[in-house]
Design a protein around this motif. Sequence first.
Motif, PDB file in Angstrom:
ATOM      1  N   VAL A  73      48.894 -19.114  53.155  1.00  0.00           N
ATOM      2  CA  VAL A  73      48.935 -19.740  51.577  1.00  0.00           C
ATOM      3  C   VAL A  73      48.025 -20.794  51.435  1.00  0.00           C
ATOM      4  CG1 VAL A  73      50.465 -20.961  50.031  1.00  0.00           C
ATOM      5  CG2 VAL A  73      51.392 -18.962  51.400  1.00  0.00           C
ATOM      6  N   GLN A  74      47.706 -21.678  52.600  1.00  0.00           N
ATOM      7  CA  GLN A  74      46.758 -22.739  52.332  1.00  0.00           C
ATOM      8  C   GLN A  74      45.246 -22.003  52.138  1.00  0.00           C
ATOM      9  OE1 GLN A  74      47.688 -25.413  55.883  1.00  0.00           O
ATOM     10  NE2 GLN A  74      47.586 -26.866  54.203  1.00  0.00           N
ATOM     11  N   ILE A  75      45.008 -20.887  52.710  1.00  0.00           N
ATOM     12  CA  ILE A  75      43.735 -20.319  52.611  1.00  0.00           C
ATOM     13  C   ILE A  75      43.677 -19.825  51.061  1.00  0.00           C
ATOM     14  CG2 ILE A  75      42.427 -18.405  53.150  1.00  0.00           C
ATOM     15  CD1 ILE A  75      42.083 -20.308  55.217  1.00  0.00           C
ATOM     16  N   VAL A  76      44.905 -19.275  50.660  1.00  0.00           N
ATOM     17  CA  VAL A  76      44.774 -18.777  49.119  1.00  0.00           C
ATOM     18  C   VAL A  76      44.600 -20.038  48.417  1.00  0.00           C
ATOM     19  CG1 VAL A  76      46.221 -18.016  47.391  1.00  0.00           C
ATOM     20  CG2 VAL A  76      46.242 -16.724  49.637  1.00  0.00           C
ATOM     21  N   THR A  77      45.340 -20.935  48.516  1.00  0.00           N
ATOM     22  CA  THR A  77      45.082 -22.283  47.752  1.00  0.00           C
ATOM     23  C   THR A  77      43.521 -22.856  47.696  1.00  0.00           C
ATOM     24  OG1 THR A  77      47.316 -23.031  47.838  1.00  0.00           O
ATOM     25  CG2 THR A  77      45.876 -24.554  47.027  1.00  0.00           C
ATOM     26  N   LEU A  78      42.938 -22.640  48.798  1.00  0.00           N
ATOM     27  CA  LEU A  78      41.783 -23.331  49.171  1.00  0.00           C
ATOM     28  C   LEU A  78      40.841 -22.631  48.271  1.00  0.00           C
ATOM     29  CD1 LEU A  78      39.762 -24.971  50.281  1.00  0.00           C
ATOM     30  CD2 LEU A  78      39.780 -23.794  52.570  1.00  0.00           C
ATOM     31  N   ARG A  79      40.888 -21.096  48.410  1.00  0.00           N
ATOM     32  CA  ARG A  79      39.938 -20.371  47.755  1.00  0.00           C
ATOM     33  C   ARG A  79      40.077 -20.527  46.347  1.00  0.00           C
ATOM     34  NH1 ARG A  79      41.581 -14.953  51.322  1.00  0.00           N
ATOM     35  NH2 ARG A  79      39.709 -14.748  52.496  1.00  0.00           N
ATOM     36  N   LYS A  80      41.234 -20.728  45.634  1.00  0.00           N
ATOM     37  CA  LYS A  80      41.399 -21.012  44.317  1.00  0.00           C
ATOM     38  C   LYS A  80      40.582 -22.251  43.694  1.00  0.00           C
ATOM     39  CE  LYS A  80      46.022 -19.087  43.681  1.00  0.00           C
ATOM     40  NZ  LYS A  80      47.383 -19.399  43.248  1.00  0.00           N
ATOM     41  N   LYS A  81      40.524 -23.265  44.699  1.00  0.00           N
ATOM     42  CA  LYS A  81      39.917 -24.449  44.376  1.00  0.00           C
ATOM     43  C   LYS A  81      38.363 -24.175  44.584  1.00  0.00           C
ATOM     44  CE  LYS A  81      43.545 -27.713  45.560  1.00  0.00           C
ATOM     45  NZ  LYS A  81      43.945 -28.919  46.301  1.00  0.00           N
TER      46      LYS A  81
END
Length: 232
Positions: free
Chosen positions: A201-209
């Motif tokens: 999930v942290q990777i998903v959030t990082l990709r969004k940013k």
Amino acid sequence: MNKKHIFVIEDEEANQILIKSCLIPENYKLTIFSNSESAIANLYKMKPDLILLDINLPGKNGLESLGIIRNKKGFEKIPIIMLTAKSSDIDQVLGLELGADDYITKPFTPQVLLARLKVTFRRFIDSSLQKNESIIDIHGLVIDSISHQVQYKSQQLNLTITEFKILLSLAKKPGWVLSREQLIQTAHGDFCDITNRAIDVQIVTLRKKLGEASPLIETVRGVGYRFKKDPI
């Protein structure tokens, strides 16, 4: 040396007493709040160095409060450790997505609390103040380890400490695959309760940013993640 100032946002008196008995002898300065509204109102006045934030609070719960704090100018990157009586993935996922740096599951021992605090402070110092780290400039992405800033095509990206650590560890070794366990170790250190699902999930959030730069982080199914070796 100035004492590290910690906001403790915890409504249970027994836990307040435990935290005080553990941290005050270790030369930490504590300000204890029984609700998040009072703590948030005092952020700019008291300027804590770290926040211990319980999830199950009266009024605004810990997850709501975490989002509010992360949106306060000057507190986007303050280390925040969540305290929770629940160990489910969903709590970790929601908290990490909103920008929590670590989790401690109740009940916890003084040794675990102290260890996690030291790791979090050390991670914060390493990621924001270390003088011997060079600037990484790759595929239009510029990562400055000294100022703890990230830019893509001259546009500033606002990352949490944990997101910054994950991105930095991947960008240092383009083409190398890092397992979820390695990324958990890099981002959260020892004594962590973070699951593989939570790091996803942290990777998903990082990709969004990262926006247009998100393809730079590639998923290697069944193994982990890598930073793209060739330009996108």
